[in-house]
Structure formats: C-alpha cells, structure tokens
Scaffold this active site. Structure first.
Site, PDB file in Angstrom:
ATOM      1  N   SER A 202       0.869  -1.234   0.010  1.00  0.00           N
ATOM      2  CA  SER A 202      -0.097   0.103   0.161  1.00  0.00           C
ATOM      3  C   SER A 202       1.018   1.265  -0.129  1.00  0.00           C
ATOM      4  CB  SER A 202      -0.735   0.111   1.094  1.00  0.00           C
ATOM      5  OG  SER A 202      -0.330  -0.243   2.352  1.00  0.00           O
TER       6      SER A 202
ATOM      7  N   ASP B  41       5.761  -6.966   2.492  1.00  0.00           N
ATOM      8  CA  ASP B  41       4.954  -7.530   1.093  1.00  0.00           C
ATOM      9  C   ASP B  41       5.915  -7.931  -0.022  1.00  0.00           C
ATOM     10  OD1 ASP B  41       2.182  -7.884   1.840  1.00  0.00           O
ATOM     11  OD2 ASP B  41       1.907  -5.661   1.306  1.00  0.00           O
TER      12      ASP B  41
ATOM     13  N   GLU C 299      -8.861  -9.933   4.512  1.00  0.00           N
ATOM     14  CA  GLU C 299      -9.285  -8.819   4.347  1.00  0.00           C
ATOM     15  C   GLU C 299     -10.618  -8.789   3.313  1.00  0.00           C
ATOM     16  OE1 GLU C 299      -6.528  -6.314   2.183  1.00  0.00           O
ATOM     17  OE2 GLU C 299      -7.582  -4.789   1.743  1.00  0.00           O
TER      18      GLU C 299
HETATM   19  O1  KIV Z   1      -0.510  -3.341   1.688  1.00  0.00           O
HETATM   20  C1  KIV Z   1      -1.073  -3.305   2.950  1.00  0.00           C
HETATM   21  O2  KIV Z   1      -1.014  -2.249   3.499  1.00  0.00           O
HETATM   22  C2  KIV Z   1      -1.745  -4.786   3.293  1.00  0.00           C
HETATM   23  C3  KIV Z   1      -2.576  -4.506   4.391  1.00  0.00           C
HETATM   24  C4  KIV Z   1      -3.098  -5.925   5.047  1.00  0.00           C
HETATM   25  C5  KIV Z   1      -3.170  -3.431   4.963  1.00  0.00           C
HETATM   26  O3  KIV Z   1      -1.651  -5.475   2.824  1.00  0.00           O
END
Ligand code: KIV
Length: 269
Positions: A45, A83, A182
C-alpha cells in the site's frame, strides 16, 4: 534496547490477547508505532499512500526493500513483515524464493507476506522450507483488483465461502505463521478465524479474528484519496499539519520566525 522478536511469540499470542498490527513505511513511523504494535507491515500500500499511485500493483521489489530498510532501522521489538510486490512471486515457487530471499537479505526483516490461497500453497511451502517465514493474505486481494474498480468484499456465495476456507487450510498446511483476512463478510471470516490453527489478522473482516491491522495513514487521518468502510480514524493529522503549516507561514511573513535564538552568532572572545 531492541529485542529480536520471535515468530513463536507472535503465534503464542493467539488465545491470550488480541494482536495489534499496523503498516509502517518509514523510520520515524516505525519508531513511533513499535511500542504499541506486535507487528509492523511494510505493505505494498506504500505505492498508493506514499507515492500517490493508483494501485498497489505499482509497487516493485526496490520500493519494498527501500522502505523495509527504513523501518528496520528504527524497529525495536515488533515483528517486521514485508509484502512481496505483485509480479515478483506468482509465476513459480522459484521466483517467489528469489524475491523473498532478496528482501530478507537486504532488509533483515522477519518475514514476507504474499496474497493468495490454494494457488500459492506450493510457493509458501518452498519459502517456509527455505527458512523464510510467511504471512498469508486471503479474501480481498488488492494486487488482483482492477485499477479504478471498487474493491470487492468476498464470501457472499457458498462457492466463495468454500474457497476462502480452502485457502486458509492450504496456507496453514503449507506453513504460514499467520493469515491476514481482508474484506470477508462476517460469518465466513468468523468461522475461518475460529477454526484456523494460526493467528488470523482482520482488516474489514471479523472482530473474532485474533488481531487487527489497518493502514497507519488511514488511522491517523493522513490519507484521504479513498477511505474504506473498515477504517476508523483515530486522529486527523492532515488538519493538524495544515494548521502547523499556516502558523509557520504567518510567522515567516510577519518576521516572528526565526528569532535570534534560532540563529548562529560569532563566539564571544
Ligand atoms: O499493503 C497493505 O497495506 C496490506 C494491508 C493488509 C493493510 O496488505
């Protein structure tokens, strides 16, 4: 003093108390959030929140590594998870391993997160088998969302509900240490949370989940391009920043800043 967090301590929180997670993309934010969080997620994000891009699909490995390094410089005891960006892992377990190993080596983070369920079980198994802890992410998957389209909540049909259960089961069997859920409708999210062997972390999913995560800038009122229903703002820092900037402007224009105390003077001899 910083204490290296253990994945086993994170898992042990399940059933003890709710698990607190937030996103962090920068060193000062990691410093401020760390004492209050069990896990800091360097989420993709970052592409939308910090770079103003349209989707998380614009994040790439370099971006995730740069922000992961910044967060790791100031984390104290929270687990740091980064991520895997879209396009860096889906093709094969070998591709996932190469990307995850690069992130882990260059940042020193504790784990990676990837989006997907049954389809990614072989990838997760390969990472975990190579010593890289993995946090799963099921339900609404922003990396798969069509740019500009509304994010779709999942679990409304019997097929979707069955797929979500299968996704959670496959990830647990493959070795994830936790699962982010989510945008999943309440009864389905609650039933997965109740039956899941590892901690479930909700975002727009059930309060029955073992913990919750939100994007920090949403919590602080610092990101207003789009505010999903599942967000609660605990502050409105955008207004505070505007007020501070207006005070600064007034002080510069009326000459009340800087004062002699802010300036440098010759040493007295
Ligand atoms: O990229 C992100 O912020 C997420 C969340 C679970 C908020 O994957």
């Amino acid at each position: 003093m910083s204490v290296k967090p253990e994945i086993s301590d994170f898992i042990a929180l399940k059933g003890q108390r709710k698990i607190v997670c937030l996103t962090a993309y920068s060193a000062p934010m990691a410093h401020a959030l760390d004492p209050h969080c069990d896990l800091l997620l360097v989420g993709d994000s970052v592409a939308m929140v910090i770079y103003g891009m349209d989707t998380t699909q614009n994040a790439d490995l370099d971006m995730m590594i740069r922000h992961g390094q910044a967060v790791m410089r100031r984390r104290q005891s929270a687990l740091v998870v980064i991520d895997l960006p879209a396009g860096s892992y889906e093709n094969s377990p070998a591709q996932a391993l190469a990307s995850a190993a690069e992130i882990m080596a260059k940042t020193g983070a504790d784990a990676v997160k990837l989006e997907g369920g049954t389809d990614l079980a072989p990838h997760v198994k390969c990472l975990v088998g190579s010593g890289i802890p993995v946090l799963g992410h099921i339900g609404l998957l922003p990396q798969h969302a069509v740019a500009g389209a509304a994010f779709r909540i999942t679990g409304r049909s019997d097929e979707e509900s069955a797929q979500l259960h299968a996704d959670a089961d496959a990830l647990v069997t493959a070795g994830v240490f936790g699962i982010v859920m989510e945008g999943v409708i309440e009864p389905v999210a609650a039933s997965i949370a109740q039956s899941c062997a590892v901690p479930t972390i909700g975002i727009g999913a059930s309060a029955v989940c073992d913990g919750q995560i939100l994007v920090t800038e949403d919590v602080l009122g610092l990101y207003d391009a789009f505010t999903p229903k599942f967000v609660r703002k605990f502050a409105n820092l955008q207004d505070d920043i505007g007020a501070a900037a207006a005070h600064y402007r007034a002080a510069v224009i009326d000459g009340s800043f800087p004062t002699k105390d802010h300036l440098f003077w010759p040493k007295k001899t």
